[in-house]
Design a protein around this motif. Sequence first.
Motif, short mmCIF file in Angstrom:
data_model
loop_
_atom_site.label_atom_id
_atom_site.label_comp_id
_atom_site.label_asym_id
_atom_site.label_seq_id
_atom_site.Cartn_x
_atom_site.Cartn_y
_atom_site.Cartn_z
N HIS A 1 7.68 -1.79 -0.18
CA HIS A 1 6.87 -1.72 1.05
C HIS A 1 6.49 -3.12 1.55
CE1 HIS A 1 6.28 2.68 1.18
NE2 HIS A 1 6.32 2.62 -0.14
N HIS A 2 5.83 -3.89 0.70
CA HIS A 2 5.37 -5.21 1.15
C HIS A 2 6.56 -6.10 1.49
CE1 HIS A 2 2.25 -8.69 0.48
NE2 HIS A 2 2.60 -8.57 1.74
N ARG B 1 2.68 -6.43 15.28
CA ARG B 1 1.45 -5.71 14.92
C ARG B 1 1.61 -4.96 13.59
NH1 ARG B 1 -1.48 -1.36 19.03
NH2 ARG B 1 -3.20 -0.73 17.66
N ASN B 2 2.67 -4.20 13.47
CA ASN B 2 2.87 -3.38 12.28
C ASN B 2 3.27 -4.22 11.07
OD1 ASN B 2 2.30 -1.03 13.67
ND2 ASN B 2 4.43 -0.71 14.27
N ASN B 3 4.21 -5.12 11.27
CA ASN B 3 4.73 -5.87 10.12
C ASN B 3 3.88 -7.08 9.78
OD1 ASN B 3 7.16 -4.25 9.55
ND2 ASN B 3 7.66 -4.81 11.66
N THR C 1 7.43 -7.95 5.13
CA THR C 1 7.67 -9.39 5.16
C THR C 1 9.00 -9.70 5.87
OG1 THR C 1 6.48 -9.56 3.05
CG2 THR C 1 7.76 -11.47 3.74
N THR C 2 10.02 -8.99 5.48
CA THR C 2 11.35 -9.20 6.07
C THR C 2 11.35 -8.89 7.56
OG1 THR C 2 12.35 -8.58 3.96
CG2 THR C 2 13.77 -8.51 5.90
N LYS C 3 10.71 -7.78 7.93
CA LYS C 3 10.70 -7.38 9.34
C LYS C 3 9.81 -8.29 10.17
CE LYS C 3 11.75 -2.58 8.22
NZ LYS C 3 11.12 -1.29 7.89
N LEU C 4 8.73 -8.80 9.57
CA LEU C 4 7.89 -9.77 10.29
C LEU C 4 8.69 -11.02 10.60
CD1 LEU C 4 5.17 -10.87 11.37
CD2 LEU C 4 4.70 -11.66 9.03
N PHE D 1 7.84 -16.36 6.32
CA PHE D 1 6.87 -15.87 5.33
C PHE D 1 7.61 -15.37 4.09
CE2 PHE D 1 4.49 -15.49 9.33
CZ PHE D 1 3.35 -16.19 8.98
N GLU D 2 6.96 -15.53 2.95
CA GLU D 2 7.54 -15.07 1.69
C GLU D 2 6.66 -14.01 1.06
OE1 GLU D 2 8.36 -18.21 -1.05
OE2 GLU D 2 9.52 -19.34 0.43
#
Length: 202
Positions: A31-32, A68-70, A36-39, A3-4
């Motif tokens: 934040h966003h 769930r969070n990311n 994205t990075t953690k997802l 994802f980007e």
Amino acid sequence: MAFELPKLNYAYDALEPHIDARTMEIHHSKHHNGYTTKLNAALEGTAQENDSIESILGSLDMSNGAVRNNGGGFYNHSLFWDVMNPNNKGELSGELKDAIEETFGSFDEFKSAFSKAAATQFGSGWAWLCVHKGGKVEVCSTPNQDNPLMPGVSCGGTPILGIDVWEHAYYLNYQNRRPDYINAFFSVINWNEVAKRYAAGK
Ligand code: MN3
């Protein structure tokens, strides 16, 4: 495919005075971007790494905190940027206006219900306007980065309008005055985008 972080359709200062540029810049680029990075890290090498975010959230194992969070954070903020418009050119009309009036009685009563859901969400979270199959709309709220696409979460349906009520979304400009931020949000809603999402989700 990873994802980007989506690009904004407007400049960071474009929503002023309702939402300040510094808040927008930190919110989007820090934040966003972090969600994205953690997802991507959480999905790497899993069977879901090529799925759409809607599919990932719709079939989510709610005990998987990282996704769930990311994943919620990635999806929720992507929607949030798109349902705002600095020019506020769109007007509520057509079938979405009809659906809102059928459920709430009037636009003002909808605004009141949505604002109350946003103001009373304790701690961090979101308030939503969702559409159910068949076209009925509903207002609800969710904690943290949960959203109605996730299994068993709040009102269900497809979110078509959302407001971030985490303090990072408003604290620089509004400090503890969350209701003022919620009221200001109504000045920047992109109703054309909300109507598009209504038509796709009904
Ligand atoms: Mn946020």
